[in-house]
Design a protein around this motif. Structure first.
Motif, PDB file in Angstrom:
ATOM      1  N   ILE A  15     -44.890  23.030  47.151  1.00  0.00           N
ATOM      2  CA  ILE A  15     -44.624  24.294  46.453  1.00  0.00           C
ATOM      3  C   ILE A  15     -45.201  25.463  47.245  1.00  0.00           C
ATOM      4  N   ILE A  16     -46.419  25.324  47.727  1.00  0.00           N
ATOM      5  CA  ILE A  16     -47.044  26.391  48.526  1.00  0.00           C
ATOM      6  C   ILE A  16     -46.263  26.616  49.816  1.00  0.00           C
ATOM      7  N   TYR A  17     -45.906  25.532  50.491  1.00  0.00           N
ATOM      8  CA  TYR A  17     -45.159  25.605  51.740  1.00  0.00           C
ATOM      9  C   TYR A  17     -43.829  26.327  51.518  1.00  0.00           C
ATOM     10  N   THR A  18     -43.138  25.973  50.438  1.00  0.00           N
ATOM     11  CA  THR A  18     -41.866  26.607  50.112  1.00  0.00           C
ATOM     12  C   THR A  18     -42.061  28.090  49.800  1.00  0.00           C
ATOM     13  N   PHE A  19     -43.101  28.417  49.039  1.00  0.00           N
ATOM     14  CA  PHE A  19     -43.362  29.808  48.694  1.00  0.00           C
ATOM     15  C   PHE A  19     -43.624  30.638  49.952  1.00  0.00           C
ATOM     16  N   VAL A  20     -44.415  30.106  50.880  1.00  0.00           N
ATOM     17  CA  VAL A  20     -44.742  30.831  52.116  1.00  0.00           C
ATOM     18  C   VAL A  20     -43.475  31.116  52.917  1.00  0.00           C
ATOM     19  N   HIS A  21     -42.607  30.116  53.052  1.00  0.00           N
ATOM     20  CA  HIS A  21     -41.370  30.328  53.809  1.00  0.00           C
ATOM     21  C   HIS A  21     -40.425  31.289  53.094  1.00  0.00           C
ATOM     22  N   SER A  22     -40.368  31.200  51.786  1.00  0.00           N
ATOM     23  CA  SER A  22     -39.539  32.134  51.015  1.00  0.00           C
ATOM     24  C   SER A  22     -40.051  33.559  51.173  1.00  0.00           C
ATOM     25  N   PHE A  23     -41.367  33.728  51.090  1.00  0.00           N
ATOM     26  CA  PHE A  23     -41.967  35.048  51.272  1.00  0.00           C
ATOM     27  C   PHE A  23     -41.679  35.583  52.670  1.00  0.00           C
ATOM     28  N   ASN A  24     -41.789  34.712  53.679  1.00  0.00           N
ATOM     29  CA  ASN A  24     -41.494  35.134  55.054  1.00  0.00           C
ATOM     30  C   ASN A  24     -40.046  35.576  55.211  1.00  0.00           C
TER      31      ASN A  24
END
Length: 124
Positions: A15-24
């Motif tokens: 979830i964190i990994y996905t959030f970081v990439h989405s934010f990027n």
């Protein structure tokens, strides 16, 4: 031949990994994509205007979702353009078709958003 090891993230790390990439991705759009910047600059004041109009919750939700659909469409269009350009910058008919369909998606979402706004304001 060297094998690549793929780490499959699970649970909260995924979830964190996905959030970081989405934010990027969102950050990149805000910084580099002129059409997205323009649509976002319309989204912010129109959102404030929708709340200022004191519409019903359903009408406010409808106009907000209509405007968000324009942002979604622009994201998809930009992704299509990025992939097509990554494959090759030389002209190919199918590349043009893909880009035109992405552009049509944005136009259709704008027409839908305008129709929602028009209907909600007319009913008001």
């Amino acid at each position: 031949m060297q094998q690549e090891i793929i780490i499959k993230r699970e649970g909260i790390h995924r979830i964190i990994y996905t959030f970081v990439h989405s934010f990027n991705g969102f950050k990149w759009l805000c910084k580099n994509e002129a059409a997205f910047q323009q649509e976002l600059m319309l989204f912010v004041p129109l959102s404030a205007f929708a709340f200022w109009l004191d519409l019903s919750a359903m009408h406010t939700l409808l106009v907000m979702l209509g405007m968000v659909s324009v942002l979604f469409a622009e994201m998809v269009n930009t992704a299509i353009e990025a992939v097509v350009d990554r494959v090759g910058l030389e002209y190919h008919m199918l590349s043009g078709v893909a880009k035109n369909i992405g552009s049509a998606l944005v136009l259709l979402s704008m027409i839908c958003s305008l129709a929602i706004w028009g209907t909600v304001l007319w009913l008001r």
